[in-house]
Every structure is written in structure tokens, then in C-alpha cells.
Design an enzyme around this catalytic site. Structure first.
Site, PDB file in Angstrom:
ATOM      1  N   TYR A 158     -52.854  19.062 -19.380  1.00 25.34           N
ATOM      2  CA  TYR A 158     -52.392  18.329 -18.548  1.00 25.34           C
ATOM      3  C   TYR A 158     -51.274  18.822 -18.086  1.00 25.34           C
ATOM      4  O   TYR A 158     -50.733  18.868 -17.124  1.00 25.34           O
ATOM      5  CB  TYR A 158     -52.439  16.879 -19.198  1.00 25.34           C
ATOM      6  CG  TYR A 158     -53.663  16.165 -19.051  1.00 25.34           C
ATOM      7  CD1 TYR A 158     -54.642  16.708 -20.134  1.00 25.34           C
ATOM      8  CD2 TYR A 158     -53.975  15.086 -18.208  1.00 25.34           C
ATOM      9  CE1 TYR A 158     -55.973  15.894 -20.168  1.00 25.34           C
ATOM     10  CE2 TYR A 158     -55.252  14.582 -18.289  1.00 25.34           C
ATOM     11  CZ  TYR A 158     -56.104  14.853 -19.176  1.00 25.34           C
ATOM     12  OH  TYR A 158     -57.471  14.311 -19.211  1.00 25.34           O
TER      13      TYR A 158
ATOM     14  N   ASP B 291     -64.089  15.737 -13.783  1.00 24.73           N
ATOM     15  CA  ASP B 291     -62.634  15.747 -14.529  1.00 24.73           C
ATOM     16  C   ASP B 291     -61.919  17.025 -14.177  1.00 24.73           C
ATOM     17  O   ASP B 291     -61.720  17.492 -13.070  1.00 24.73           O
ATOM     18  CB  ASP B 291     -63.212  15.275 -15.922  1.00 24.73           C
ATOM     19  CG  ASP B 291     -61.936  15.045 -16.631  1.00 24.73           C
ATOM     20  OD1 ASP B 291     -61.626  13.868 -16.428  1.00 24.73           O
ATOM     21  OD2 ASP B 291     -61.312  15.769 -17.266  1.00 24.73           O
TER      22      ASP B 291
ATOM     23  N   HIS C  93     -67.910   8.154 -14.914  1.00 21.96           N
ATOM     24  CA  HIS C  93     -67.189   9.582 -14.832  1.00 21.96           C
ATOM     25  C   HIS C  93     -67.924  10.576 -15.318  1.00 21.96           C
ATOM     26  O   HIS C  93     -67.855  11.804 -15.117  1.00 21.96           O
ATOM     27  CB  HIS C  93     -65.797   9.149 -15.486  1.00 21.96           C
ATOM     28  CG  HIS C  93     -64.554  10.402 -15.280  1.00 21.96           C
ATOM     29  ND1 HIS C  93     -64.007  10.890 -14.392  1.00 21.96           N
ATOM     30  CD2 HIS C  93     -64.146  11.202 -16.331  1.00 21.96           C
ATOM     31  CE1 HIS C  93     -63.327  11.815 -14.602  1.00 21.96           C
ATOM     32  NE2 HIS C  93     -63.502  12.253 -15.693  1.00 21.96           N
TER      33      HIS C  93
END
Ligand SMILES: *[C@@H]1O[C@H](CO)[C@@H](O)[C@H](O)[C@H]1NC(C)=O
Length: 459
Positions: A370, A225, A427
Site C-alpha cells: 500500500y 484487488d 471481492h
């Protein structure tokens, strides 16, 4: 009438258009990255000492949390037979919220999250929290420093069990690990900044300098990630310092990789073995899936402080936001499960991780990664198209959020030592299968050390 599929198709082409626009962007200016930006409050000095740290969950915080969980409003019932199609199913999420308020043993779990030695040191004005395990180095063995980088909505706890397996798993090897697993900046028990501009690249600088401060000029890095993205940046900027990289989210975001993948639609067999084609093609399906599931990404990349208010004020809201992401990123099939497939993890695993956001009040600041990374400032730095010759091993789980064929990975990683293709897993690989994850990392480190381009005298 246009159906949902049509509108998804249209959105997919918008995404492609965005990718194309980025691909055509002029990267010729590559401003240097400032290694000494002061992110902390003005007028303070960097305290370079390394202080032992323990997580403490105060009674007042726990009482307030339990009160909020117990006094949540009634959720609007999910419509019949919708599973996770409209997001988190409100018929089932109460199970974990009640568990958190009534069955979760805060005392026992506080001890658990503290099971590895932790420290704090100040980097560029911010306190950075990390697990550090310094091994005894027996005669005839050498020490390999290994930096483990987590992502969102994960925490350093993603590696909590894997660390034990990493340590035990090298008993018959000629090396031992020194493990460093930090909380990303703005996450968990690391500080956040009040200044703009601290994204993945700036974290790459901070964690590289953290390793240097701990006495490691050269080290291995592992990431998934955001941790994978930060590691990607490290292997471009610090090609001399990174001995090798292991990633469970191998992503080459280069123009060449995107061109290759687009053209590969015509003849996928040229790019990958037949049994893996379905992981990426038809591209329309991949793009539709990304559009369906990645609204959170767009939101956090543009308005993190708004959703930040929601996840700060209500533990139910925070838990649901995370549950959505953990569900979709763990298994594609979770979409059709009324419990979102969350039973893949124990309630303790999900709640421990949530506590690392709730207790120190970091859900909002964590989301800023982000916005601070997915922007033109970062594109302008040019690292996205810059190749790295650091030896790299990529592991690919079938339910990972994106599959990238080796030829596309090669456009970025010119020294791709191996790609390990798994038949099971998602993930959050370290959290989901810590023992297998540790074996993969150990084997990757061995292969990289044996790789001809790796100079062993450096260690
Ligand atoms: C919670 O954990 C503590 C520490 O392990 C233990 O002493 C206590 O009995 C547990 N409480 C309950 C209600 O199980």
C-alpha cells in the site's frame, strides 16, 4: 450536535478533495520504469534457475502459534448489539481462533496448500514463489499462458480451487492453459526487499519478466484487488505482451472517469442501466461507505510497519485484522452480522490463507504494498491516466468494493470487450465461487480470442 453521519460527510468531502487534487496533478513527466533494479542483498547474483518448492510448516512454528492462540488475553467484550459496527466482534472471533489452535489439521492442510506444483526463481535479487501448471498440449490445441494475480489479505490460495476448474473447464475448447500464480512480492513464500520503492509498477515488471523467463513472450493476465491494479499497470506498460486481461475489480482511476462519475450524480441513467444505479449512487453513500471501511487502507498506505508489529506478534490480532477486511469486502450486509458474514468461507479457507502470512512471517512486509504504491512517485509515472488498447473483460460482482460504469472504464480501457455483471458475489470472487470464476475467465479468454483486434497468429 453533529452526528456520525455529519462527520462522515465531512470526511467524504475530504476524500473528494484529495481525488480532485490528484486529478489536477500534472502528469507530463513520465519517468521510465527501471526494469533491472536490484532489490536483493548486495553482492549476490541473480539465480535464474527454476527450483521446485514445497511449503513446510515446522513443528516449532506450529507449537509457538498454538501457544499464542491458546494464551491470548481476554478481549474486551464488544458492546451489546454492535455486530461488526465497531470492527471485529470479540464475542464471535474466538470461534476461529480456537478452531485454528484445536481443530485445524496442520498436517492435512499443509498437504492441501501444496497440492499444485510450486517453484521459486530469483528475480532482481528476490526469490519469487509461484504455482505453475504446465499442461500436455493435445494435437489441434494451443497453449494459452495465464498469469493469476492475487491481492491483500489474500494469497495464491485464492486460486487454488479455481485452477482445477480452469484446467477441467477447457476440455472441449481448442486451447489449454499454462497457469502461473505467484505470491506477490513480500507476500507468502516470495521474498520482501529492504529497499524502498517496490510497489505495484515494480511488481508488474517482475511478473512480466517472470512470464518471459518461463518462456512466454505473450500471455493473459487475471487479477483482483492488488492483482487487478498490477494487471492494470501491465496493460499500459506492456501492451504488446499482454494478449488480454480479465479483472474482477475493473477500476479506471483516470481524471476523466472521476469527472464522469461526479457529473453522473445528476443523471445516472446516462451512465448505466437502472438496476445498477444503486451500486454507485447516491455518491454520498458510496463515499460514506468508503470512509467507514477504508481506514485500514490509509493506515497501511502510511504506517505499515506499525500495524506490521501487531500482526507479526499475535496471530489473533493478525487474524482479526484480516477478518475485518474479508468481512467488509465480501458482503455489505456483513456489517450487521455478529459473525461478520465469515461463514461464507469454511474455517479452513480462512485459516489456510492466514497461514500463508503467519508461517513465513510476511504479514508486515505484505502490507507495504500500500505504502509503496499509493504515493506521488507512482502518480508521477503517469500510468494512471494512460489508456490501454489491450482487450479486456471486466466482471462486476454486486458486493465488490467499488462499481464503475462501462463508460468510465472506457476512459482507460479503450478496448473493453465485455462487462459481465453478476447478481451475486463479492471481492474474493475466485475464493468464494471458484467454479463460476473459472467459467467467467474461460469465457473471457474465448471472447478476447474471437475479438477482431486480437491477432491469433501471435499465439
Ligand atoms: C490430520 O490429517 C492427517 C493427514 O490427512 C491424518 O492422518 C490425521 O489423522 C489427521 N488428524 C486428525 C486429528 O484428524
Amino acid at each position: 450536535m453533529r452526528g456520525v453521519a455529519d462527520s462522515l460527510m465531512m470526511h467524504s468531502w475530504l476524500v473528494l478533495g484529495f481525488v480532485a487534487a490528484v486529478a489536477g496533478y500534472d502528469y507530463t513527466t513520465v519517468p521510465g520504469l527501471n526494469h533491472d533494479t536490484w532489490w536483493g542483498p548486495e553482492g549476490k547474483e541473480e539465480d535464474t534457475s527454476i527450483r521446485p518448492f514445497q511449503i513446510k510448516w515446522e513443528k516449532a512454528m506450529i507449537d509457538d502459534l498454538v501457544y499464542r492462540l491458546e494464551n491470548r488475553r481476554e478481549f474486551v467484550p464488544s458492546m451489546d448489539d454492535t455486530a461488526y459496527h465497531y470492527g471485529v466482534n470479540t464475542h464471535t472471533i474466538g470461534y476461529w481462533l480456537d478452531y485454528w489452535a484445536r481443530d485445524y489439521n496442520f498436517t492435512a492442510r499443509e498437504a492441501y496448500v501444496n497440492k499444485h506444483p510450486q517453484f521459486i526463481t530469483n528475480m532482481q535479487g528476490l526469490d519469487v514463489h509461484f504455482v505453475r501448471i504446465v499442461p500436455e498440449v493435445p494435437e489441434g490445441k494451443r497453449k494459452i499462458p495465464l498469469l493469476l494475480l492475487h491481492g491483500f489479505p489474500g494469497s495464491f490460495l485464492e486460486f487454488h480451487e479455481a485452477i482445477d476448474h480452469l484446467i477441467a473447464g477447457v476440455a472441449d475448447k481448442d486451447f489449454v492453459f499454462e497457469i502461473v500464480a505467484p505470491s506477490l512480492i513480500g507476500f507468502g513464500y516470495s521474498d520482501y526487499t529492504n529497499k524502498q520503492g517496490l510497489g505495484g509498477a515494480e511488481m508488474a515488471v517482475i511478473f512480466k519478466k517472470l512470464m518471459n523467463r518461463l518462456g512466454h513472450d505473450k500471455f493473459f493476465v487475471q487479477g483482483g484487488d492488488w492483482g487487478a491494479h498490477i494487471a492494470d499497470i501491465m496493460v499500459v506498460f506492456f501492451q504488446e505482451e499482454i494478449i488480454g486481461m480479465h479483472t474482477n475489480l475493473g477500476m479506471a482511476l483516470t481524471d476523466k472517469a472521476f469527472s464522469m462519475i461526479s457529473m453522473g450524480s445528476l443523471y445516472p441513467e446516462a451512465l448505466m442501466p437502472n438496476d445498477l444505479i444503486g451500486r454507485l449512487y447516491p455518491l454520498k453513500d458510496t463515499l460514506q461507505w468508503l470512509m467507514r471501511e477504508f481506514g485500514y487502507f490509509h493506515f497501511q498506505a502510511t504506517k505499515p510497519d506499525t500495524i506490521g508489529i501487531c500482526v507479526t506478534d499475535t496471530p489473533s490480532g493478525m487474524f482479526a485484522w484480516f477478518a475485518q477486511l474479508i468481512s467488509m469486502a465480501s458482503r455489505r450486509a456483513n456489517y450487521d452480522d455478529p459473525r461478520g458474514g465469515l461463514d461464507l468461507y469454511t474455517p479452513e479457507q480462512l485459516i489456510d490463507n492466514a497461514m500463508i502470512y503467519w508461517a513465513p512471517n510476511k504479514a508486515s512486509s505484505a502490507m507495504r504494498i500500500y505504502a509503496e504504491t499509493v504515493n506521488w512517485r507512482n502518480y508521477d509515472m503517469g500510468f494512471i491516466n494512460e489508456p490501454s488498447s489491450v482487450p479486456i473483460v471486466v466482471v462486476q460482482a454486486p458486493d465488490e468494493i467499488y462499481y464503475m460504469p462501462p463508460a468510465a472504464l472506457n476512459t482507460k480501457y479503450t478496448n473493453l470487450v465485455a462487462v459481465d455483471v453478476l447478481s451475486e458475489g463479492g471481492h474474493f470472487l475466485a475464493y468464494e465461487m471458484p467454479e463460476q470464476f473459472a467459467k467467467l475467465v474461460i469465457s473471457a479468454v474465448e471472447r478476447i480470442l474471437n475479438h477482431k483486434q486480437c491477432d491469433k497468429s501471435e499465439l
